[in-house]
Write a protein that holds these residues in place. Structure first.
Motif, short mmCIF file in Angstrom:
data_model
loop_
_atom_site.label_atom_id
_atom_site.label_comp_id
_atom_site.label_asym_id
_atom_site.label_seq_id
_atom_site.Cartn_x
_atom_site.Cartn_y
_atom_site.Cartn_z
N PRO A 1 -18.42 45.28 -16.50
CA PRO A 1 -17.59 44.85 -15.38
C PRO A 1 -16.11 45.17 -15.58
O PRO A 1 -15.25 44.41 -15.14
CB PRO A 1 -17.83 43.34 -15.37
N GLY A 2 -15.80 46.25 -16.25
CA GLY A 2 -14.43 46.57 -16.61
C GLY A 2 -13.63 47.16 -15.46
O GLY A 2 -14.07 47.24 -14.31
N ASP A 3 -12.43 47.59 -15.78
CA ASP A 3 -11.50 48.15 -14.80
C ASP A 3 -11.73 49.65 -14.61
O ASP A 3 -12.35 50.32 -15.44
CB ASP A 3 -10.06 47.91 -15.26
N TRP A 4 -11.16 50.16 -13.53
CA TRP A 4 -11.22 51.59 -13.27
C TRP A 4 -10.40 52.35 -14.31
O TRP A 4 -9.32 51.90 -14.71
CB TRP A 4 -10.67 51.91 -11.88
N GLU A 5 -10.91 53.49 -14.73
CA GLU A 5 -10.20 54.43 -15.59
C GLU A 5 -10.09 55.76 -14.84
O GLU A 5 -10.96 56.11 -14.05
CB GLU A 5 -10.97 54.66 -16.90
N LEU A 6 -9.02 56.49 -15.10
CA LEU A 6 -8.78 57.75 -14.40
C LEU A 6 -8.60 58.88 -15.41
O LEU A 6 -7.81 58.74 -16.36
CB LEU A 6 -7.53 57.64 -13.53
N TYR A 7 -9.31 59.99 -15.19
CA TYR A 7 -9.23 61.13 -16.11
C TYR A 7 -9.04 62.42 -15.33
O TYR A 7 -9.60 62.60 -14.23
CB TYR A 7 -10.51 61.24 -16.95
N ASP A 8 -8.26 63.31 -15.91
CA ASP A 8 -8.12 64.67 -15.40
C ASP A 8 -9.10 65.53 -16.20
O ASP A 8 -8.83 65.92 -17.33
CB ASP A 8 -6.69 65.16 -15.61
N LEU A 9 -10.26 65.82 -15.61
CA LEU A 9 -11.31 66.51 -16.35
C LEU A 9 -10.96 67.97 -16.65
O LEU A 9 -11.56 68.56 -17.54
CB LEU A 9 -12.63 66.44 -15.59
N ALA A 10 -9.99 68.52 -15.94
CA ALA A 10 -9.59 69.89 -16.24
C ALA A 10 -8.99 69.99 -17.64
O ALA A 10 -9.18 70.99 -18.35
CB ALA A 10 -8.59 70.39 -15.20
N SER A 11 -8.28 68.96 -18.07
CA SER A 11 -7.65 68.98 -19.39
C SER A 11 -8.29 68.00 -20.36
O SER A 11 -8.01 68.03 -21.55
CB SER A 11 -6.16 68.63 -19.26
N ASP A 12 -9.22 67.14 -19.85
CA ASP A 12 -9.73 66.06 -20.70
C ASP A 12 -11.13 65.64 -20.21
O ASP A 12 -11.34 64.51 -19.81
CB ASP A 12 -8.76 64.86 -20.63
#
Length: 533
Positions: A464-475
């Motif tokens: 039930p955690g928080d949203w995480e955001l990733y730039d998959l082009a670099s990560d």
């Protein structure tokens, strides 16, 4: 000249990680699948749904699994939860292609209904397949599988040397041969293997071929797989390898290393036997002159499985899962679970390979089956169609399961019915032929774990955690959470995900937990899956 409507062969394996095949970086010997990839398309960014039944429902219908009635597994958790059986608001690939003149067959695992012993209108031959041989249930002993069925009847006596994966390959090849002799119509063959889902079962001679391969342990092997993935162009070398799972100790500090090696040796043997069964099928297609005119698609239903099975004699358990026999066919008691005193592989055992080796299977990603970080949803996807004008090599366009039926419709010209929910997917055919496909959002939800991907941006949460955001082009290995730096993007993408969830019948996780009587902190979904999968 190839016919205008090619054969369709759809192969799905169970609980196999992103990097297990040789052509995806693994040290497991998979020459037949490697050859298909070398002569076809290897997709680097294809996604499943993170779990068995939902993946199968989405693959066969072109919808998101929640729309089909299967949001978790095949238990009926109504009226507040999911019904757990594929519904009549969708059409299966077999129903669609059968209406277009295809002969349709399934050899393998169904896992799309909660009615495991009697046809309920949603067994394979009631949902578009002309013939079925396989298991209705979600897991099984490879030597003595429960719910083994021929069409709608029990399959009958098994030979002494029976092994499920071998038999599925043989029966798939038999279908191809018999159909080529009897009909000029195209066919659709669905081959969903149980392998390499637990239990760890493989014949001694198959295990012997993998002996010693894992002596250096998971740390060394993860690094080697990662380097091979970079060298082959599968992944970007700027993406760091994710850290070893925090719950996994360094190999140098691991107790019972001999037993740990044995677990992975059996798993590798299961994958190699599956590859050999694919080879049996390909040989039949070649021998009957149909290989060039057949679209073969291969993928896994979710990432590597970190589930650990509790130990005990099966005949002493207060609750015996259907898929676990109490005794072997020759009368020996079955020992369930990951007992370090028991060598896995034989019919008297029922073990899994656990989190340490699942962490290897999912190289270079983190997380596992159940979760929608990359380790749970990234799958190998191989496409082979010599007569289809495919652009050989690695396709980096992102796609997901609902796109498969949309692609099959474009390839075959079959009509999609009007009296069911509209398709959610988009065709991948242009992408396979070398023209990048237009960007489209990808959506995921399983057990409250949620994600949306738009272009390179992925918003993901582990319930039930928080949203995480990733730039998959670099990560793409999801190591640097950018949510604090881009609050507006988080807000907009989470709102778009919620609109999708509302439209596609995704139930709030809290509601499902109440419906199942689990509640918070009662028992983990992973623990439950050890008994229910």
């Amino acid at each position: 000249m190839p016919r205008t409507r090619p054969n369709i062969v759809l192969i799905m394996v169970d609980d196999m990680g992103y990097s297990d095949l040789g052509c995806y970086g693994g040290e497991i010997d998979t020459p037949h699948l490697d050859a298909l990839a070398a002569a076809g398309v290897r997709m680097s960014q294809f996604y499943n749904t993170a779990r068995c039944s939902p993946a199968r429902a989405s693959l066969l219908t072109g919808l998101h699994p929640h729309q089909t009635g299967i949001g978790v597994l095949v238990e009926n958790d109504g009226p507040l939860g999911y019904p757990g059986t594929i519904n009549n608001r969708c059409a299966t690939m077999a129903e669609v292609l059968g209406a277009a003149g295809y002969t349709t067959a399934i050899r393998g695992k169904w896992h799309l209904t909660g009615s495991l012993h009697a046809p309920d209108g949603h067994w394979p031959t009631q949902r578009g397949f002309d013939s079925f041989w396989g298991i209705i249930n979600g897991a099984a002993s490879y030597y003595d599988p429960a719910t083994l069925t021929c069409d709608t009847e029990p399959a009958g006596e098994l030979p002494e040397d029976f092994y499920l994966t071998d038999e599925l390959g043989r029966r798939a090849a038999e279908f191809v041969t018999e159909h080529s002799e009897a009909s000029s119509d195209p066919f659709f063959l669905y081959l969903p293997f149980n392998a390499p889902h637990w239990p760890l079962h493989a014949p001694p001679e198959a295990i012997a071929r993998t002996r010693g391969r894992y002596r250096e342990g998971w740390d060394v092997l993860r690094e080697r797989r990662y380097q091979r993935q970079i060298e082959s162009g599968l992944i970007d070398g700027s993406w760091p390898l994710s850290e070893r799972d925090a719950d996994v100790v360094p190999w140098a500090e691991t107790a019972d290393t001999d037993w740990q090696e044995q677990r992975m040796e059996v798993y590798a043997a299961q994958v190699e036997l599956m590859d050999a069964a694919v080879g049996t099928l390909v040989e039949a297609l070649t021998r009957t002159g149909q290989l060039d005119d057949t679209v073969i698609m291969f993928l896994s239903d979710n990432g590597g499985c970190a589930e650990e099975l509790p130990t005990g004699w099966v005949d002493e358990l207060s609750h015996r899962p259907l898929h676990t026999p109490t005794r072997t066919r020759d009368g020996r008691r079955v020992r369930r679970g990951n007992d370090t005193t028991v060598t896995p592989g034989g019919p008297e055992t029922f073990a899994s390979y656990g989190k340490p080796w699942a962490n290897l299977s999912n190289t270079p990603f983190r997380e596992y089956k159940h979760w929608v970080h990359e380790g749970g949803i990234a799958t190998p996807m191989i496409v082979h169609w010599p007569g289809g004008g495919l652009h050989r090599g690695t396709d980096h366009d992102p796609h997901q399961l609902p796109d498969v039926l949309a692609t099959v419709l474009e390839i075959t010209g079959a009509d999609y019915p009007r009296d069911v929910l509209p398709l959610e997917g988009r065709s991948m055919l242009d992408s396979w032929r070398g023209t990048p496909t237009p960007e489209h959002p990808l959506y995921f939800e399983h057990e409250g774990n949620a994600a949306i991907r738009i272009g390179p941006w992925k918003l993901v949460r582990k319930y039930p955690g928080d949203w995480e955001l990733y730039d998959l082009a670099s990560d793409r290995t999801e190591l640097t959470d950018l949510s604090a730096e881009h609050p507006d993007r988080v807000r907009d993408m989470s709102a778009q995900w919620q609109e999708w969830a509302d439209r596609c019948d995704v139930l709030p996780r809290e509601q499902v937990l109440r419906a199942t009587g689990e509640g918070f902190g009662h028992v983990s979904d992973v623990q439950l899956s050890s008994w229910r999968s």
